[in-house]
Design an enzyme around this catalytic site. Sequence first.
Site, PDB file in Angstrom:
ATOM      1  CG  ASP A  67      -0.285  -0.452   2.493  1.00  0.00           C
ATOM      2  OD1 ASP A  67       0.947  -0.372   2.576  1.00  0.00           O
ATOM      3  OD2 ASP A  67      -0.992  -0.871   3.422  1.00  0.00           O
ATOM      4  CG  ASN A 136      -8.663  -1.635  12.003  1.00  0.00           C
ATOM      5  OD1 ASN A 136      -7.729  -2.289  11.548  1.00  0.00           O
ATOM      6  ND2 ASN A 136      -9.120  -0.544  11.416  1.00  0.00           N
ATOM      7  CG  HIS A 138      -5.669  -2.339   8.817  1.00  0.00           C
ATOM      8  ND1 HIS A 138      -5.709  -0.980   8.976  1.00  0.00           N
ATOM      9  CD2 HIS A 138      -4.388  -2.687   9.085  1.00  0.00           C
ATOM     10  CE1 HIS A 138      -4.516  -0.541   9.313  1.00  0.00           C
ATOM     11  NE2 HIS A 138      -3.704  -1.551   9.391  1.00  0.00           N
ATOM     12  CD  GLU A 143      -8.585   0.855   7.797  1.00  0.00           C
ATOM     13  OE1 GLU A 143      -8.431  -0.115   8.541  1.00  0.00           O
ATOM     14  OE2 GLU A 143      -8.035   1.950   7.999  1.00  0.00           O
TER      15      GLU A 143
END
Length: 234
Positions: A67, A136, A138, A143
Amino acid sequence: MRIEKVNSEQQMGEVAAELFKSQLSAKPGSVLGLATGTTPISLYDALAGMCAKNEIDFSAANTVNLDEYCGLAPSHPQSYRYFMDKYLFDRINIKKENTHLLNGLAEDAAAECARYDALIGSLGEVDLQLLGIGPNGHIGFNEPASTFSRATQKVALTQSTIDANSRLFSEGESVPGYALTMGIKTIMLAAKIVLVAGRDKEDIVNTAINGDIDPMIPASVLQLHRDVTIVMCV
Ligand code: PGA
């Protein structure tokens, strides 16, 4: 799924580095999927150490990163290109032209994502994909609630990711709200996956690997992959 429990970050890096070493000895021209963040740094240190001792050879390898932030130039100290050069590429014998990242400055994000997917396809797909995991759940910047079927895409970062990553930005500098990321579909196409996780990620890793497969915990999709190794600090 194999789980390797280690008790220091240094050991985590060394164990993960052995997987990269085996991959490159079996296939010197491997396509390595790489990740940024604090967790992979011990792995990159271990790989740089191996390279200095000629124990690993990156000269025929290609890399593709997961990313990149939208809006950050490669020269920006928080860009992932800058991170990769600093922590890995400038310390190993890889050809710079074989290291690939998404262009966070691309004006047409959809075209940039399509270019990246085509590039990965032309390299012959990823042989070994490194992942971190966000608090979280990811993976990459996929996400919670990301669909499992998307390829590379532009995403809005959640507030929890922005908050978690703000520690790396200087005061007064804001974390970009958008990023380009390999999608979960792209990640799942990798032949092998290694996920590294520090002690702070123990709970989310346990939820991801023992709970339901749920788009709200993106890493839970890894339960469906045939060759995943998790190296985690406990
Ligand atoms: P970290 O990030 O290694 O900096 O904790 C991991 C991630 O968010 O994927």
